[in-house]
Each structure stands twice: as structure tokens, then as C-alpha cells.
Design a protein around this motif. Sequence first.
Motif, PDB file in Angstrom:
ATOM      1  N   LEU A 292       0.834  -1.187   0.000  1.00 57.40           N
ATOM      2  CA  LEU A 292       0.000   0.000   0.000  1.00 57.40           C
ATOM      3  C   LEU A 292       0.874   1.245   0.000  1.00 57.40           C
ATOM      4  CD1 LEU A 292      -2.750  -0.998   2.600  1.00 57.40           C
ATOM      5  CD2 LEU A 292      -2.913  -1.002   0.109  1.00 57.40           C
ATOM      6  N   PRO A 293       0.467   2.285  -0.692  1.00 60.54           N
ATOM      7  CA  PRO A 293       1.277   3.514  -0.717  1.00 60.54           C
ATOM      8  C   PRO A 293       1.267   4.210   0.631  1.00 60.54           C
ATOM      9  CG  PRO A 293      -0.812   3.849  -1.861  1.00 60.54           C
ATOM     10  CD  PRO A 293      -0.735   2.384  -1.539  1.00 60.54           C
ATOM     11  N   LEU A 299      -3.149   6.441  -0.978  1.00 59.13           N
ATOM     12  CA  LEU A 299      -3.814   5.355  -0.263  1.00 59.13           C
ATOM     13  C   LEU A 299      -5.331   5.477  -0.382  1.00 59.13           C
ATOM     14  CD1 LEU A 299      -3.712   2.899   1.592  1.00 59.13           C
ATOM     15  CD2 LEU A 299      -3.530   4.460   3.540  1.00 59.13           C
ATOM     16  N   LEU A 300      -5.850   6.700  -0.303  1.00 53.95           N
ATOM     17  CA  LEU A 300      -7.290   6.902  -0.455  1.00 53.95           C
ATOM     18  C   LEU A 300      -7.754   6.506  -1.844  1.00 53.95           C
ATOM     19  CD1 LEU A 300      -9.981   7.942   0.599  1.00 53.95           C
ATOM     20  CD2 LEU A 300      -9.283  10.255  -0.051  1.00 53.95           C
ATOM     21  N   ARG A 301      -6.999   6.868  -2.868  1.00 58.16           N
ATOM     22  CA  ARG A 301      -7.360   6.479  -4.243  1.00 58.16           C
ATOM     23  C   ARG A 301      -7.355   4.962  -4.394  1.00 58.16           C
ATOM     24  NH1 ARG A 301      -3.996  10.934  -5.474  1.00 58.16           N
ATOM     25  NH2 ARG A 301      -2.262   9.510  -5.914  1.00 58.16           N
ATOM     26  N   THR A 302      -6.396   4.303  -3.741  1.00 63.63           N
ATOM     27  CA  THR A 302      -6.330   2.838  -3.826  1.00 63.63           C
ATOM     28  C   THR A 302      -7.556   2.193  -3.200  1.00 63.63           C
ATOM     29  OG1 THR A 302      -3.905   2.921  -3.758  1.00 63.63           O
ATOM     30  CG2 THR A 302      -4.956   0.828  -3.186  1.00 63.63           C
ATOM     31  N   LEU A 303      -7.959   2.674  -2.022  1.00 64.43           N
ATOM     32  CA  LEU A 303      -9.127   2.096  -1.347  1.00 64.43           C
ATOM     33  C   LEU A 303     -10.406   2.387  -2.119  1.00 64.43           C
ATOM     34  CD1 LEU A 303      -8.280   2.878   2.397  1.00 64.43           C
ATOM     35  CD2 LEU A 303      -8.011   0.720   1.163  1.00 64.43           C
ATOM     36  N   ARG A 304     -10.515   3.574  -2.678  1.00 61.26           N
ATOM     37  CA  ARG A 304     -11.717   3.889  -3.460  1.00 61.26           C
ATOM     38  C   ARG A 304     -11.805   3.021  -4.708  1.00 61.26           C
ATOM     39  NH1 ARG A 304     -11.876  10.541  -2.931  1.00 61.26           N
ATOM     40  NH2 ARG A 304     -13.228  10.584  -1.080  1.00 61.26           N
TER      41      ARG A 304
END
Length: 316
Positions: A292-293, A299-304
Amino acid sequence: MRVLLFAVVCLWLLLPRPSVAAGFYFRDEEGWFWYQREPEPAPEAPPSPPPPPSAPTSPAVADTAPAGPKPLSAAWLRAHIGAYRDAAIDQPTPENVALYLYLQRVALDKSSRFAAATQRAVQLDPFLDEITQRPTATFAANLTNRQAGEHRDALLRQIAATAGVLFFFRSDCPYCEAQAPLLTLLASRYGFAVLPVSVDGAPLPGGLFPAFRQDRGQAQALGVLATPALFLARPPEALVPLSQGLLSLAQLQERIVLAARQAGWISDEAFTRARPVTTDLTLDLAQLPAQLPDDPSALLRTLRALARTNTLTPAD
């Protein structure tokens, strides 16, 4: 004669005196106060103070010392506000109490700002808004429940076409007597076949399910410990436990649908439609990257990107 007596007295005085252990008769100099106190223990020497810390040898060493949390930050308040509260309780001077109340006000203000920011973040992201998944308004919740009930009833009729309920009871069990009418209602409403099995070989007192079968070791083989015991059976060999205890009609409906899903007799989509939700929101963790970044925005973009939505409509 006097010379002889004087010589005897001098000789007696020159003899060694007996020790204290020889008896109290020889301790005439102590008088009547011959009891002695126990010697007081010698006071322990106070521990020597630790040597003063040595000054850093260079500015570079001082720079490597870990810095504490930022003053009045959440971490600082978590670490210190308890001590200020205790000081205000133990010594409630105006200064101590006012200091604690000021720190408490800082914490409350931070909490209020966090709550307001949370509400804004939820409104801006439907995935985080619980109303997207389950409406909270009374009329909308009633509509959702009614639609879910219709899907559940259709699903129960589908399950009843290929499965039945195995019902273990005892003639002296009042809970079995109370469970029998609900099973009759389940059979008449959805078409479930109910197979009653008497553990003690006697019928139910109320006369329901007169065409029962006697237990021939099936209860022991299935691990029946209490009655009523219910199993969802799908010939020829599939058998899923429902309960060993009295269930309401709503609990029967819910457990039958859940057991059918766990057995793989219905799809996940059909099971979701029978739940009182309008949108099924999940995070697809199977697509989670190996690393994870560290950057919060990344990190927010990854979770979204992992958010998966399955919108449910009456047409489903």
C-alpha cells in the motif's frame, strides 16, 4: 584476724566477675530495672543519587533525540490530560481546575470539528454513506423491508421446491408443541415438506403431525442434544442444521435462506436481494495490491478503487 579478713576481701575483689549469663543474682548493679530493650536496627543509608546526565558531545547527538508529540495535539492530550485531571481532583485550586477545563475544551473542539468533517466526507462519498445502503427515513425503511420480504418469500418458495425440514421432537417437550404450528404455517405458506421424527416414539399432545416417524438412531447420528431440533434437508444426502431450540417464524425464514446460501443452493445475488438493503457495498480486498502507498492521497485512491457496488432494483 582483721588482716586475714582484709586479705580475703581483696582476693575476692581481684577474682574475675561472672558473665551476665551466670544469673541475675550477680547483676546487682542493674537494680530492679534489669529488663533490656532490643537494640534498634541501624538506619539504612540513603541511596546515592544517580550521576547527572552528561551533556551531549556534539549538536548532532542532541538532534537525534526523539521529539514528543506536538503540544495540544491529539497524541499530546491523550498523554497528558489525565494527569491534569487528576491534579485538579486531588488539589482543586482555581488554577488547576481552570487548566483542566481549558484542555478539555480543546479536546471537545477538536471532536466537534472531526464530527463536522466526517459528515462532509460522508456526504461527498456515497460508499461511506450508510443511507446509500440502508435508508434511515421511516417510510423509506418500510419500503425497503417490504421489497426485501417479497424477494425473501419468492426465494423460500424456490428453496421449498427442492428441500424440506426435518423436525425432531419429544412428546413431553413444550417447546416442540409450540414449534409445531409454526412449521405447519411454513409448510402452507411456502410449500415446505416437514418430516417429523419422534425421539421418544410418542406423538405431540396437540395432535399436529400425526404421521410421524420414530427415531431409529438418526437423532444421535446428527448430534441432536435438545428439542425441537430442525434441519434443512435436500434429497438425497444434503442436510444443513437450522437450530436446536424454539424459533419464531421470522427466525425460521432467515435461517432457511442463510442455510441455503451456505450450502450453495442459491446465489449470493439472490441472497442479497432478500436482505433489507438497497445497495450492497463492499471492498474487493481480493484486488488489494501487495504494497500500500504511504502517501495518504494515494492510499485513499487505492481504497476507493476497491469499492464495489451492487445496486439492487425491484426488477432483479
